[in-house]
Design an enzyme around this catalytic site. Structure first.
Site, PDB file in Angstrom:
ATOM      1  N   HIS A  19     -52.438 -57.953 -19.867  1.00 18.24           N
ATOM      2  CA  HIS A  19     -52.487 -59.257 -19.206  1.00 18.24           C
ATOM      3  C   HIS A  19     -53.216 -59.213 -17.866  1.00 18.24           C
ATOM      4  O   HIS A  19     -53.849 -60.202 -17.467  1.00 18.24           O
ATOM      5  CB  HIS A  19     -51.073 -59.809 -19.034  1.00 18.24           C
ATOM      6  CG  HIS A  19     -50.443 -60.194 -20.333  1.00 18.24           C
ATOM      7  ND1 HIS A  19     -49.072 -60.309 -20.514  1.00 18.24           N
ATOM      8  CD2 HIS A  19     -51.000 -60.493 -21.545  1.00 18.24           C
ATOM      9  CE1 HIS A  19     -48.823 -60.658 -21.764  1.00 18.24           C
ATOM     10  NE2 HIS A  19     -49.979 -60.771 -22.407  1.00 18.24           N
ATOM     11  N   HIS A  42     -53.923 -62.788 -32.507  1.00 14.45           N
ATOM     12  CA  HIS A  42     -52.498 -62.658 -32.844  1.00 14.45           C
ATOM     13  C   HIS A  42     -51.694 -63.236 -31.679  1.00 14.45           C
ATOM     14  O   HIS A  42     -51.183 -62.511 -30.822  1.00 14.45           O
ATOM     15  CB  HIS A  42     -52.124 -61.199 -33.089  1.00 14.45           C
ATOM     16  CG  HIS A  42     -52.823 -60.596 -34.281  1.00 14.45           C
ATOM     17  ND1 HIS A  42     -54.165 -60.269 -34.274  1.00 14.45           N
ATOM     18  CD2 HIS A  42     -52.363 -60.271 -35.519  1.00 14.45           C
ATOM     19  CE1 HIS A  42     -54.501 -59.773 -35.452  1.00 14.45           C
ATOM     20  NE2 HIS A  42     -53.432 -59.765 -36.231  1.00 14.45           N
ATOM     21  N   SER A 100     -50.248 -63.996 -23.775  1.00 13.53           N
ATOM     22  CA  SER A 100     -51.681 -64.182 -23.528  1.00 13.53           C
ATOM     23  C   SER A 100     -52.116 -65.647 -23.601  1.00 13.53           C
ATOM     24  O   SER A 100     -52.879 -66.101 -22.735  1.00 13.53           O
ATOM     25  CB  SER A 100     -52.487 -63.336 -24.517  1.00 13.53           C
ATOM     26  OG  SER A 100     -52.151 -61.977 -24.405  1.00 13.53           O
ATOM     27  N   GLU A 118     -51.959 -67.410 -35.584  1.00  8.48           N
ATOM     28  CA  GLU A 118     -50.711 -66.659 -35.741  1.00  8.48           C
ATOM     29  C   GLU A 118     -50.221 -66.857 -37.173  1.00  8.48           C
ATOM     30  O   GLU A 118     -49.966 -67.987 -37.591  1.00  8.48           O
ATOM     31  CB  GLU A 118     -49.652 -67.130 -34.742  1.00  8.48           C
ATOM     32  CG  GLU A 118     -48.303 -66.465 -34.906  1.00  8.48           C
ATOM     33  CD  GLU A 118     -48.388 -64.938 -34.895  1.00  8.48           C
ATOM     34  OE1 GLU A 118     -47.897 -64.325 -35.868  1.00  8.48           O
ATOM     35  OE2 GLU A 118     -48.953 -64.374 -33.940  1.00  8.48           O
ATOM     36  N   GLY A 144     -55.844 -63.778 -38.254  1.00  7.28           N
ATOM     37  CA  GLY A 144     -56.631 -63.775 -37.032  1.00  7.28           C
ATOM     38  C   GLY A 144     -57.899 -62.951 -37.125  1.00  7.28           C
ATOM     39  O   GLY A 144     -58.956 -63.360 -36.624  1.00  7.28           O
ATOM     40  N   ASP A 164     -55.466 -58.316 -30.733  1.00  7.35           N
ATOM     41  CA  ASP A 164     -54.312 -57.444 -30.445  1.00  7.35           C
ATOM     42  C   ASP A 164     -53.257 -57.499 -31.551  1.00  7.35           C
ATOM     43  O   ASP A 164     -52.152 -57.982 -31.354  1.00  7.35           O
ATOM     44  CB  ASP A 164     -53.681 -57.797 -29.090  1.00  7.35           C
ATOM     45  CG  ASP A 164     -53.197 -59.237 -29.023  1.00  7.35           C
ATOM     46  OD1 ASP A 164     -53.647 -60.061 -29.849  1.00  7.35           O
ATOM     47  OD2 ASP A 164     -52.366 -59.540 -28.157  1.00  7.35           O
TER      48      ASP A 164
END
Length: 286
Positions: A19, A42, A100, A118, A144, A164
């Site tokens: 982050h 994701h 995020s 997602e 994703g 990610d």
């Protein structure tokens, strides 16, 4: 496999690493005059409660964001990150933590867009509840990696792609490298940020070699290695491969992670930067 839920790991040291880097990239994009797009492969649920049953079961946040009390340098990236967290909690509650997508939302301006995918049904429902009210946000329940791999008409010329996955399935390491290869051929002007866990078996290494070979001199790897007391049995550290970052980004990230090591790990642990080589110096392994 749809068993992974990030709420069990929200706010851990890997989140802080990811982050902070994300914030630095978004600061760069939002400082420009033209609009940008943010893609998250994701997205999870977007907003987390660190007092939830799930988060308290693992308590990973206690050696992550909760271990950071105060940044000594008020103008540092670490201080800006903590301010972002505190401002977020002023609105969403003192135990809330932005994922995020929620961090990206704080940088969205008129004309900017966010595209979130997602696949997990429960996490997708939470994501809709948490961020579905924003007109600038597009939320879909799709794969994703597949979405980003075939992103041949990006909404804006400028943008940021965060990849990610959970890496619960070993083939995801190969799939991530292939996704970035396809995505870059379609949208080469974007910043790409690929996160991965550093495990004892080092299964990430081939993927990282492939990514650095693909990105060449425009790519670098950032690894935050946790001290033994924090690392636990499986995850030894947090890794990022970043493509197309601004000119001073590496120096900014190094300074930020030095501050974070002091604040989060009392100066222990290690942050390592590995730069990519000029394209063609190494074979692409995918």
């Amino acid at each position: 496999m749809l068993s992974y839920q990030h709420i069990y790991h929200a706010g851990n040291f890997a989140d802080v690493h990811k982050h902070l880097a994300l914030m630095l990239a978004l600061e760069h994009l939002s400082a420009g005059t033209s609009s940008f797009s943010f893609y998250d492969s994701h997205a999870g649920r977007g907003i987390y409660d660190l007092a939830s049953t799930e988060a308290e079961k693992t308590k990973e946040h206690q050696t992550g964001i909760t271990a950071i009390d105060l940044a000594s340098k008020k103008d540092s990236a670490a201080a800006r990150y903590l301010k972002l967290i505190n401002d977020f909690r002023a609105t969403h509650g003192e135990t809330s933590y932005p994922g995020s997508p929620a961090i990206a939302q704080t940088f969205m301006r008129h004309g900017d867009r966010m595209f979130l995918t997602e696949l997990h049904p429960g996490e997708h429902r939470h994501l809709l509840d948490n961020l579905g009210q924003y007109q600038s946000v597009d939320i879909s329940r799709r794969d994703g990696l597949e979405t980003i791999a075939y992103l041949n008409r990006p909404h804006h010329l400028r943008g940021l792609v965060l990849i990610d996955p959970s890496y619960e399935i070993k083939t995801e390491y190969r799939d991530v490298a292939r996704t970035v290869m396809k995505a870059q051929s379609n949208w080469s002007s974007a910043i790409y940020m690929i996160w991965y866990p550093i495990l004892k078996d080092e299964r990430h290494k081939q993927m990282v070699r492939s990514l650095l070979s693909l990105g060449g001199a425009k790519a670098f790897e950032s690894k935050l290695m946790a001290p033994a007391a924090v690392a636990g049995e499986r995850m030894q550290g947090s890794g990022l491969v970043i493509f197309g970052a601004p000119e001073t980004f590496i120096e900014q990230l190094e300074a930020a992670m030095t501050d974070v090591q002091q604040l989060m790990f009392a100066g222990e642990g290690e942050h390592i930067i590995n730069k990519g080589q000029p394209t063609g110096n190494h074979p692409l392994i995918i």
